[in-house]
Design an enzyme around this catalytic site. Structure first.
Site, mmCIF file in Angstrom:
data_model
loop_
_atom_site.group_PDB
_atom_site.id
_atom_site.type_symbol
_atom_site.label_atom_id
_atom_site.label_comp_id
_atom_site.label_asym_id
_atom_site.label_seq_id
_atom_site.Cartn_x
_atom_site.Cartn_y
_atom_site.Cartn_z
ATOM 1 N N CYS A 2 0.641 -0.929 0.231
ATOM 2 C CA CYS A 2 0.197 0.298 -0.243
ATOM 3 C C CYS A 2 0.856 1.499 0.168
ATOM 4 C CB CYS A 2 -1.362 0.251 1.081
ATOM 5 S SG CYS A 2 -2.164 -1.129 1.076
ATOM 6 N N ARG A 27 3.579 -0.406 -4.674
ATOM 7 C CA ARG A 27 3.527 -0.367 -3.460
ATOM 8 C C ARG A 27 2.066 -1.284 -3.147
ATOM 9 N NH1 ARG A 27 6.847 2.377 0.066
ATOM 10 N NH2 ARG A 27 4.991 1.008 2.378
ATOM 11 N N TRP A 75 -2.831 -2.250 -1.878
ATOM 12 C CA TRP A 75 -2.080 -4.330 -1.851
ATOM 13 C C TRP A 75 -2.979 -4.894 -0.835
ATOM 14 C CZ3 TRP A 75 0.648 -8.068 0.900
ATOM 15 C CH2 TRP A 75 0.392 -9.178 -0.018
ATOM 16 N N ASN A 99 -1.700 2.121 5.801
ATOM 17 C CA ASN A 99 -0.698 1.562 5.491
ATOM 18 C C ASN A 99 -0.718 0.239 6.509
ATOM 19 O OD1 ASN A 99 0.740 -0.607 4.257
ATOM 20 N ND2 ASN A 99 1.914 0.936 4.588
ATOM 21 N N GLY A 100 -0.304 -1.017 6.454
ATOM 22 C CA GLY A 100 -0.504 -1.440 8.039
ATOM 23 C C GLY A 100 -1.400 -2.878 8.544
ATOM 24 N N GLU A 479 18.376 -16.785 -8.574
ATOM 25 C CA GLU A 479 17.571 -15.461 -8.669
ATOM 26 C C GLU A 479 16.671 -15.075 -10.781
ATOM 27 O OE1 GLU A 479 17.214 -12.922 -7.790
ATOM 28 O OE2 GLU A 479 17.261 -11.620 -8.745
ATOM 29 N N LYS A 483 13.202 -14.023 -11.115
ATOM 30 C CA LYS A 483 12.769 -12.844 -12.013
ATOM 31 C C LYS A 483 11.590 -13.975 -13.052
ATOM 32 C CE LYS A 483 13.960 -10.701 -10.463
ATOM 33 N NZ LYS A 483 14.508 -9.598 -9.302
ATOM 34 N N GLU A 486 7.819 -14.868 -11.712
ATOM 35 C CA GLU A 486 7.595 -13.138 -11.039
ATOM 36 C C GLU A 486 6.806 -12.299 -11.787
ATOM 37 O OE1 GLU A 486 9.946 -10.366 -8.250
ATOM 38 O OE2 GLU A 486 11.240 -10.825 -9.309
ATOM 39 N N HIS A 502 19.481 -35.820 -8.249
ATOM 40 C CA HIS A 502 18.629 -36.190 -6.538
ATOM 41 C C HIS A 502 17.072 -36.176 -7.076
ATOM 42 C CE1 HIS A 502 22.539 -37.281 -5.477
ATOM 43 N NE2 HIS A 502 23.450 -35.924 -5.322
ATOM 44 N N LYS A 599 6.267 -4.217 -3.805
ATOM 45 C CA LYS A 599 7.585 -4.193 -4.029
ATOM 46 C C LYS A 599 8.280 -3.801 -2.411
ATOM 47 C CE LYS A 599 11.066 -2.271 -5.738
ATOM 48 N NZ LYS A 599 12.308 -3.468 -6.681
HETATM 49 C C1 F6R Z 1 12.174 -10.318 -6.748
HETATM 50 C C2 F6R Z 1 12.184 -8.990 -4.754
HETATM 51 C C3 F6R Z 1 11.818 -9.865 -3.709
HETATM 52 C C4 F6R Z 1 12.943 -8.874 -2.828
HETATM 53 C C5 F6R Z 1 12.180 -8.935 -1.565
HETATM 54 C C6 F6R Z 1 12.892 -9.155 -0.253
HETATM 55 O O1 F6R Z 1 12.398 -9.069 -7.823
HETATM 56 O O2 F6R Z 1 12.142 -7.667 -5.340
HETATM 57 O O3 F6R Z 1 12.075 -11.014 -4.037
HETATM 58 O O4 F6R Z 1 13.991 -8.672 -2.830
HETATM 59 O O5 F6R Z 1 10.980 -9.113 -1.477
HETATM 60 O O6 F6R Z 1 12.974 -6.972 -0.802
HETATM 61 P P1 F6R Z 1 13.799 -6.410 0.328
HETATM 62 O O7 F6R Z 1 15.089 -6.612 -0.826
HETATM 63 O O8 F6R Z 1 13.217 -5.270 -0.212
HETATM 64 O O9 F6R Z 1 13.550 -6.482 1.440
#
Ligand code: F6R
Length: 604
Positions: A2, A27, A75, A99-100, A479, A483, A486, A502, A599
Site C-alpha cells: 500500500c 507498492r 495491496w 497502510n499496515g 535469482e 525473476k 514473478e 537427485h 515492492k
Molecule cells: C524480487 C524481489 C523480492 C524482494 C524481496 C525482499 O525481484 O524484489 O524478492 O527482493 O521481497 O525485499 P527487500 O529487499 O526490500 O527486503
C-alpha cells in the site's frame, strides 16, 4: 504494501495526489482512492478497484480547493480488492488512508459494533476511522483524537487523516510502516516513499515512529503519540535525482533499471575506496569494534540471493565464516551463533517485515546488527547498529534489478573489507570490482536485443524452465528463476546443478528448457556434465557464459565478456534480468507491476 500520500498546500490537490500515487503504484495496485475538500467545504471521496488509471479516468476534470488532500493505493490484506474495501475510509467527518495491519481488529470491531458503529467494508482500516471519530467527539481536536483513538490499537500502521470539520489540517502518524515528510515553500507532503513527491521537493524527513505530524498549508508541527510533547522537525535534502524516478525513453522502469546497473555499482563504490583504489573503507562499521567472528545474513527473495553471493565472496577473501538465513524462517529456531557474530540484514526497501523481525530478535539476543539497504531513513536504518547504504537510486519496477546489482557490489566490498589487505587475491579482486561499472556499461551497450528476444521466445514456448548452476552460478540460477516466475508467471525453478540428479532431472524431457549461467570457471567441467545429462534426455539447454565456458564443441547461447572473477556475476545477472523482462513483455504482462506482488512487503 500500500502507498499513502497526503498534501497540504495552496495548489489544486487532486492532480498532485493522483500524480504522487502514480509514483507509488509499485507498492500495490489493486485499488486506489483520494479524498479532498470541494468548494462546498465538504470532503469528497473517490475510489476505484483495479489499476490507478481507472481512478484517474473517473476523476478527469475534477478539482479540489487548495487545502489538504489524501490518496491511497492498495495491496489487499483484509478484504478483497473491491471498491468498498478501497481507501479512503470514512466515519462521519473523519476520512483516512492506512497502510499496515491492525492485529486486534476483531476485538475492536466487536466493541465498536456494540456501540452502534456501522461498518461498510471488510477492512481493518475502518476500525481506525471509527475509533478516531469516537475520540474526536470527545476531544474536538483532530491531532488529539488521533492520539487517543490509537491508544487501544495493536499492530502496524501508517495513517493520513482528514476531518471535514477541520479544514486545513492533515494528521499523519506511523508505527511499523513507513512515512516520509516532504517540505517545499508553502507546501507539505507525507508519503510512504520519497519518489511520491520528489518532483516537488527533495527536502525530506522520515517521520519517526509514534510521532504525530499535523500538516497544513501554513506549517507543520510534530508531537509524541504517547504524551503530546513537541518533537522538532529536521529536514534534509535527499541526493536522489527526480529524473531517476522517471522512465525516460524506456518503455518500462524495469528496463531502465537494468540499464542503470553500472551506475548502481559506481555509486555504491563512491567514497569507499582509498587513494588509487588501494583499499576499501566502510567507516559505518568502525563503531561495531573488531571484525566479526561470524557473519549471519538474513534477507528475503532477491536480497537473499545477494546474501548467498556475499557468503561465497566473504569466505573466499577472508577467514570469517558466513551463514545465510531466510528471514521469514529465522525467528523459529534458537539463535546459536558465535559470540561476536554480526547479523546482517539485506533489504532493498529497508521495510521488509520478515527481515526487520529477524534483526529485532538477533538484537534482543545480544548480537550486533547491520542493515544493508537502498533506502536511507527506512526502518532498517533505525533498527540496526550500523547501516551500509547501497546507492542504486529509487527502484520502481517491482522486480529487483539494479538494487540486486548494488547489493552484490556491497557484499563484495564487505568481503574485501574483511579480507587481508596485503593479499594479492584481495588486491586483484578489488581491481576487478573497480573496473566492473565500465565493463558492464560496455556489455549492456553491445547487447543485441534480437538475441535476447530469441531466447525469451524459447522460454515462453517451453513447458517448464529449470535454472541450474554451481558455485556463484547457483545464486544466479535461483535469482534467474525468481525473476522469470514473478514477471512471466511461467513455471520455472532453480537448483544447484549437482542436485538435478537427485530428483529434478525426472522433469527433463523434450519441451523442457534448462538455463545455465556459466560464470564460475572452477566448476565448468562439472556444469558441462550436467548440460550433457539434460541434453541426453531431450531437454534443451541455454547457456550464458564467456567463450569456452560451455561444452567443448558449443559456443554459449549467450556470450558474456571474458571474466576472471566475480564481475561475471554482473554480466550474467543483466542477461537473466533482460531475458525475464523481454519474456514478460512478449507475453503481454504488466512488467513493472506483476500480479499479486508489491515492492515493499511490510506484512509477515
Ligand atoms: C524480487 C524481489 C523480492 C524482494 C524481496 C525482499 O525481484 O524484489 O524478492 O527482493 O521481497 O525485499 P527487500 O529487499 O526490500 O527486503
Amino acid at each position: 504494501m500500500c502507498g499513502i500520500i497526503g498534501y497540504a498546500g495552496s495548489r489544486e490537490p487532486v492532480g498532485i495526489v493522483l500524480e504522487a500515487l502514480s509514483r507509488l503504484e509499485y507498492r500495490g495496485y489493486d485499488s486506489s482512492g483520494v479524498a479532498y475538500f470541494g468548494s462546498d467545504g465538504k470532503v469528497s471521496v473517490a475510489r476505484a478497484s483495479g489499476k490507478l488509471s481507472r481512478l484517474s479516468e473517473a476523476l478527469q476534470g475534477t478539482t479540489g480547493i487548495p487545502d489538504v488532500a489524501i490518496g491511497h493505493i492498495r495491496w489487499a490484506t483484509h478484504g478483497a480488492p473491491t471498491e468498498e474495501n478501497a481507501h479512503p475510509h470514512r466515519s462521519g467527518p473523519i476520512v483516512l488512508v492506512h497502510n499496515g495491519i491492525i492485529e486486534n481488529e476483531r476485538a475492536l470491531r466487536r466493541e465498536l459494533v456494540g456501540q452502534g458503529y456501522v461498518f461498510s467494508s471488510e477492512t481493518d482500516t475502518e476500525v481506525l476511522a471509527h475509533l478516531i471519530l469516537r475520540a474526536y467527539r470527545e476531544e474536538g481536536d483532530l491531532s488529539q483524537a488521533v492520539r487517543k483513538g490509537l491508544a487501544s490499537v495493536e499492530g502496524s500502521y501508517a495513517l493520513a487523516v482528514l476531518c471535514e470539520e477541520a479544514p486545513g489540517q492533515l494528521v499523519a502518524v506511523r508505527k511499523g510502516a513507513p512515512l516520509i515528510l516532504g517540505e517545499a515553500s508553502g507546501e507539505y507532503f507525507v508519503a510512504s516513499d520519497v519518489p511520491a513527491f520528489l518532483k516537488w521537493t527533495r527536502r525530506v524527513m522520515p517521520l519517526p515512529p509514534e510521532v504525530v505530524a499535523t500538516l497544513s498549508p501554513e506549517g507543520l508541527s510534530l508531537c509524541r503519540l504517547s504524551d503530546g510533547q513537541p518533537v522538532p522537525a529536521v529536514f534534509e535534502e535527499v541526493p536522489w535525482d527526480p529524473v531517476q524516478a522517471e522512465k525516460g525513453h524506456y518503455r518500462h522502469f524495469m528496463e531502465k533499471e537494468i540499464f542503470e546497473g553500472p551506475r548502481a555499482i559506481m555509486d555504491t563504490l563512491e567514497g569507499r575506496l582509498g587513494e588509487e583504489n588501494s583499499r576499501v573503507f566502510l567507516p559505518e562499521l568502525v563503531r561495531l569494534g573488531p571484525n566479526p567472528t561470524e557473519i549471519v545474513f538474513v534477507a528475503c527473495g532477491t536480497s537473499y540471493h545477494a546474501a548467498l553471493l556475499g557468503r561465497l565472496m566473504i569466505e573466499a577473501l577472508s577467514p570469517v565464516p558466513v551463514r545465510v538465513e531466510i528471514a521469514s524462517e529465522f525467528r523459529y529456531r534458537p539463535l546459536r551463533f558465535r559470540k561476536g557474530a554480526w547479523v546482517v540484514g539485506i533489504s532493498q526497501s529497508g521495510e521488509t517485515a520478515d527481515t526487520l523481525g529477524a534483526l529485532e530478535v538477533a538484537r534482543r539476543e545480544g548480537y550486533l546488527t547491520v542493515g544493508v539497504t537502498n533506502v536511507g531513513g527506512s526502518s532498517i536504518t533505525r533498527e540496526t547498529e550500523a547501516v551500509l547504504l547501497t546507492r542504486a537510486g529509487p527502484e520502481i519496477g517491482v522486480a529487483s534489478t539494479k538494487a540486486f546489482i548494488a547489493q552484490v557490489t556491497l557484499v563484495w566490498l564487505l568481503a574485501l573489507y574483511l579480507g587481508r589487505r596485503e593479499s594479492s587475491e584481495v588486491r586483484d579482486s578489488l581491481g576487478l570490482l573497480v573496473r566492473s561499472p565500465a565493463r558492464l556499461e560496455g556489455f549492456l551497450g553491445a547487447i543485441v536485443p534480437a538475441e535476447i528476444d530469441r531466447m525469451s521466445r524459447q522460454i515462453l514456448e517451453a513447458r517448464f524452465v529449470i535454472f541450474i548452476g554451481r558455485g556463484v552460478d547457483y545464486p544466479l540460477a535461483i535469482e534467474g528463476a525468481l525473476k522469470m516466475k514473478e514477471i512471466t508467471y511461467r513455471p520455472a525453478d532453480g537448483y544447484p546443478g549437482g542436485e538435478l540428479k537427485h530428483g529434478p532431472i525426472a522433469l527433463v524431457e523434450p519441451g523442457v528448457l534448462v538455463v545455465a549461467p556459466l560464470v564460475d570457471s572452477r566448476l565448468r567441467p562439472k556444469e558441462t556434465s550436467n548440460i550433457r545429462e539434460i541434453e541426453a534426455r531431450g531437454g534443451t539447454v541455454l547457456t550464458i557464459g564467456p567463450a569456452g565456458s560451455g561444452p567443448e564443441d558449443l559456443v554459449p547461447s549467450f556470450l558474456l565478456p571474458e571474466t576472471s572473477g566475480w564481475d561475471g556475476v554482473f554480466f550474467a545477472s543483466a542477461v537473466l534480468q533482460l531475458l525475464a523482462y523481454r519474456a514478460a513483455f512478449l507475453a503481454g504482462n504488466d512488467v513493472d507491476q506483476p500480479r499479486n506482488l508489491a515492492k515493499s512487503v511490510t506484512v509477515e
